[in-house]
Every structure is written in C-alpha cells, then in structure tokens.
Design a protein around this motif. Structure first.
Motif, PDB file in Angstrom:
ATOM      1  N   VAL A 198       0.743  -1.287   0.130  1.00 58.14           N
ATOM      2  CA  VAL A 198      -0.010  -0.005  -0.123  1.00 58.14           C
ATOM      3  C   VAL A 198       0.869   1.225   0.086  1.00 58.14           C
ATOM      4  O   VAL A 198       0.589   2.097  -0.605  1.00 58.14           O
ATOM      5  N   ALA A 199       2.061   1.267   0.753  1.00 58.88           N
ATOM      6  CA  ALA A 199       2.993   2.375   0.765  1.00 58.88           C
ATOM      7  C   ALA A 199       3.562   2.776  -0.403  1.00 58.88           C
ATOM      8  O   ALA A 199       3.865   3.930  -0.744  1.00 58.88           O
ATOM      9  N   HIS A 200       3.633   1.782  -1.488  1.00 57.35           N
ATOM     10  CA  HIS A 200       4.202   1.908  -2.951  1.00 57.35           C
ATOM     11  C   HIS A 200       2.982   2.117  -3.891  1.00 57.35           C
ATOM     12  O   HIS A 200       3.176   2.299  -5.034  1.00 57.35           O
ATOM     13  N   GLY A 201       1.900   2.258  -3.317  1.00 57.91           N
ATOM     14  CA  GLY A 201       0.629   2.835  -4.253  1.00 57.91           C
ATOM     15  C   GLY A 201       0.096   1.650  -4.947  1.00 57.91           C
ATOM     16  O   GLY A 201      -0.908   1.935  -5.701  1.00 57.91           O
ATOM     17  N   TYR A 202       0.088   0.320  -4.515  1.00 63.08           N
ATOM     18  CA  TYR A 202      -0.614  -0.848  -5.138  1.00 63.08           C
ATOM     19  C   TYR A 202      -1.868  -1.385  -4.295  1.00 63.08           C
ATOM     20  O   TYR A 202      -1.657  -1.028  -3.230  1.00 63.08           O
ATOM     21  N   LEU A 203      -2.399  -2.182  -4.873  1.00 63.15           N
ATOM     22  CA  LEU A 203      -3.532  -2.883  -4.296  1.00 63.15           C
ATOM     23  C   LEU A 203      -3.182  -4.329  -3.946  1.00 63.15           C
ATOM     24  O   LEU A 203      -2.634  -5.044  -4.640  1.00 63.15           O
ATOM     25  N   THR A 204      -3.532  -4.402  -2.711  1.00 62.34           N
ATOM     26  CA  THR A 204      -3.273  -5.865  -2.148  1.00 62.34           C
ATOM     27  C   THR A 204      -4.064  -6.990  -2.891  1.00 62.34           C
ATOM     28  O   THR A 204      -3.688  -8.054  -2.673  1.00 62.34           O
ATOM     29  N   GLN A 205      -5.155  -6.506  -3.302  1.00 53.41           N
ATOM     30  CA  GLN A 205      -6.225  -7.339  -3.910  1.00 53.41           C
ATOM     31  C   GLN A 205      -5.780  -8.325  -5.073  1.00 53.41           C
ATOM     32  O   GLN A 205      -6.028  -9.225  -5.577  1.00 53.41           O
ATOM     33  N   LEU A 206      -4.864  -7.689  -5.872  1.00 54.03           N
ATOM     34  CA  LEU A 206      -4.497  -8.065  -7.370  1.00 54.03           C
ATOM     35  C   LEU A 206      -3.211  -8.576  -7.204  1.00 54.03           C
ATOM     36  O   LEU A 206      -2.241  -8.025  -7.220  1.00 54.03           O
ATOM     37  N   GLY A 207      -3.215  -9.993  -7.478  1.00 55.19           N
ATOM     38  CA  GLY A 207      -2.262 -10.771  -7.139  1.00 55.19           C
ATOM     39  C   GLY A 207      -1.171 -10.929  -8.535  1.00 55.19           C
ATOM     40  O   GLY A 207      -1.541 -10.899  -9.546  1.00 55.19           O
TER      41      GLY A 207
ATOM     42  N   ASN B   6      -0.049 -14.392  -8.469  1.00 51.11           N
ATOM     43  CA  ASN B   6      -0.335 -15.707  -8.828  1.00 51.11           C
ATOM     44  C   ASN B   6      -1.817 -15.896  -8.199  1.00 51.11           C
ATOM     45  O   ASN B   6      -2.571 -16.707  -8.699  1.00 51.11           O
ATOM     46  N   HIS B   7      -1.675 -15.535  -6.951  1.00 49.22           N
ATOM     47  CA  HIS B   7      -2.802 -15.755  -6.122  1.00 49.22           C
ATOM     48  C   HIS B   7      -4.039 -14.818  -6.592  1.00 49.22           C
ATOM     49  O   HIS B   7      -3.620 -13.603  -6.986  1.00 49.22           O
ATOM     50  N   ARG B   8      -5.187 -15.432  -6.880  1.00 45.43           N
ATOM     51  CA  ARG B   8      -6.258 -14.520  -7.440  1.00 45.43           C
ATOM     52  C   ARG B   8      -7.570 -14.810  -6.950  1.00 45.43           C
ATOM     53  O   ARG B   8      -8.500 -14.610  -7.642  1.00 45.43           O
ATOM     54  N   SER B   9      -7.752 -15.439  -5.558  1.00 39.84           N
ATOM     55  CA  SER B   9      -9.008 -15.656  -5.317  1.00 39.84           C
ATOM     56  C   SER B   9      -9.779 -14.338  -4.888  1.00 39.84           C
ATOM     57  O   SER B   9      -9.221 -13.603  -4.582  1.00 39.84           O
ATOM     58  N   GLU B  10     -11.150 -14.617  -5.347  1.00 37.83           N
ATOM     59  CA  GLU B  10     -12.269 -13.345  -5.171  1.00 37.83           C
ATOM     60  C   GLU B  10     -12.498 -13.082  -3.861  1.00 37.83           C
ATOM     61  O   GLU B  10     -12.937 -12.027  -3.513  1.00 37.83           O
ATOM     62  N   TYR B  11     -12.047 -14.337  -2.928  1.00 41.42           N
ATOM     63  CA  TYR B  11     -12.494 -14.147  -1.486  1.00 41.42           C
ATOM     64  C   TYR B  11     -11.275 -13.650  -0.697  1.00 41.42           C
ATOM     65  O   TYR B  11     -11.234 -13.346   0.513  1.00 41.42           O
TER      66      TYR B  11
END
Length: 294
Positions: A190-199, A201-206
């Motif tokens: 987050v400090a670098h401006g990115y989203l933790t949700q968009l991975g 390799n990991h891509r679970s919607e939950y």
C-alpha cells in the motif's frame, strides 16, 4: 527509522498527543510515533481514538487488531499510501501474464532455496532434494514444484506425522507468524501505491491480500525456523510474543544487517518494479533470500 512493535494486551485507552501514542492504563506510557513500525491490539478491551488511527495511517504504521481469541483479525491500511497510487493501480491492472509467470517462478524458487537453507542449517536432511526442486521451477510453476517441495520440507522439519492444516500448536504458531508477515508485506504494498487484492499468482475473489500472499512466500521460512526453535507444546502468549519479535530483530541480508521491516520494504519495492517495468533483474533480492541469519 521506525523499529518498535507495540503490543497492547490489557484494558486501556490509546490516544494521540504531540506526535506521541499515549496509553492510559494502570500506568501511562508515551511512545513517539517515529519509533513505531507495528501496533498490535491483542485485546478487545481497548479504546482507540480516531485521531490516533489517522496519525498512525499518515505515518504508514502497521496496525493489527486481534479478535477475542487473540488471533489477528483486522489490519488498518490507508486508502492511499502513495501520492501516485492511481498511476500505480492502473499499471498493476496492466501487468502481463508472461511477466507475472516469470516473477512467480523466481519467487517460488527463492522460497524453496530458503527452505533448503533451513534444513541444511538444522541438519535435518532433504535439503539437496529441495535445491533440485528449486532448479526445476518453471514460469508460473506449472509443475507445482512448490507443493512437492513443501511436502518434503515439512516432513523433514517437523516429522512425517506432521500435516499442515491440522489443529496443533505448531500449525497455530505457523499461521500466526505468517499473518504477522503478511500484514508487514501488505503495509509496504500500500505504501508503494498498489492494491493488495490484485496478485501475481494468487487470484481468489475472496482474498483481499492476494498480492501480499504472493510476496510473502520467500519470508515464510523465517517463521518456520523460529517455530522449530520454539517447538511449542501449546500456543500461548509467550509463543506469540516471540513470533511478533521477528519484526524487531535484525537479520543479515545482502551483506548488511537490517530490521525485517526494512528488508520487506526493499524486497516489495524491487518485486513491484519487476512486474511493473518488466525488469527481471529488479528481483535481485530473491537471489539472497535464503541468507537470512539473525
């Protein structure tokens, strides 16, 4: 540089005054915010002012709230951790599959090498087999070398009767330590401006922390090594305290001693540069990921 991990375990009120976190309990304590890297509220019997939370967010302090069972439940992260967050998110959405697959290969290979290093240092055997697995990892880890390595690794480390996923003090300690690491990685993402949700390799919607779960992989063996050393017969506060201590310890990394929080910051910066700018060389820190030594 911030280095302290502050853990609140008793009923109290936490507020802000003149750049200090003030804790009102049986005694009053004051901690300058510039020294704080992580705050863990390990009790639900605590009152925290919104003013303090805002100031902690401005300084990018990692804030973790635990549930009634004292397990990490919530992490407070700022909505915009960087001045160019909109640009970074737009770039993140455009990450190519080829770049992500290549980055995942290097990440998995580094994790397996770090696992092999643990087995070698502890004299547990199986390390040469893991090194062979590390060399066999393909882009995207299509042949699942990570899974094959994990089976050999945990059997050698904790015995053939041990299984990940069963309820036992060792698994409880591993899961707690991994959550501490994921929260640290999430803070840096987050400090670098990115989203933790968009991975990558990991891509679970939950899963709200797909990218965090990707980038934490080379760091997991640090927790494994500590849990092996502790060898907990029960999962209690003493074990949690030692696991939280990972964040305030210094480690030999890339030829220098750093706090783990700084190592995570450098690694996340380089890893994100790798996939954003399509620069495989930017993940050079993965080449020394197995050289952690407290």
């Amino acid at each position: 540089m911030s280095f302290r991990t502050v853990v609140i375990t008793q009923r109290c009120k936490c507020s802000y005054k003149n750049d200090y976190m003030v804790v009102f309990g049986d005694e009053t304590s004051m901690i300058h915010l510039s020294e704080i890297n992580t705050v863990v509220f390990d009790t639900t019997a605590v009152t925290v002012t919104a003013y303090l939370l805002c100031e902690l967010a401005k300084r990018k302090v990692n804030v973790i709230f635990c549930d009634e069972k004292h397990n990490p439940l919530l992490q407070a992260l700022p909505l915009y951790g960087s001045h160019n967050a909109s640009k970074r998110v737009a770039q993140q959405v455009e990450w190519s599959d080829e770049t992500k697959r290549r980055a995942w290969r290097r990440t998995v290979s580094a994790k397996i090498r770090a696992q092999a290093e643990n087995l070698y240092v502890l004299g547990r055997g199986g390390w040469s087999e893991l090194l062979a697995f590390a060399e066999q990892v393909q882009d995207g880890d299509e042949t699942n070398r990570e899974g094959h390595a994990a089976k050999v690794y945990f059997n050698c480390l904790f015995g053939k009767q041990f299984y990940r996923g069963t309820e036992c003090p060792i698994n409880d300690a591993l899961n707690y330590g991994y959550m501490v690491l994921i929260s640290t990685i999430s803070k840096e993402i987050v400090a670098h401006g990115y989203l933790t949700q968009l991975g990558i390799n990991h891509r679970s919607e939950y899963n709200q922390f797909n990218l965090s779960c990707d980038l934490v992989e080379p760091f997991r063996p640090l927790v494994d090594r500590l849990v092996y050393d502790i060898s907990p017969s029960e999962f209690n506060w003493a074990t949690k305290e030692k696991l939280l201590g990972l964040l305030s310890e210094q480690y030999l990394f890339d030829g220098q001693h750093h706090y783990l929080s700084r190592i995570a910051r450098l690694f996340v910066r380089d890893a994100l540069s790798c996939v954003t700018e399509n620069r495989p060389d930017a993940m050079r820190f993965l080449d020394t990921a197995c050289e952690f030594d407290s």
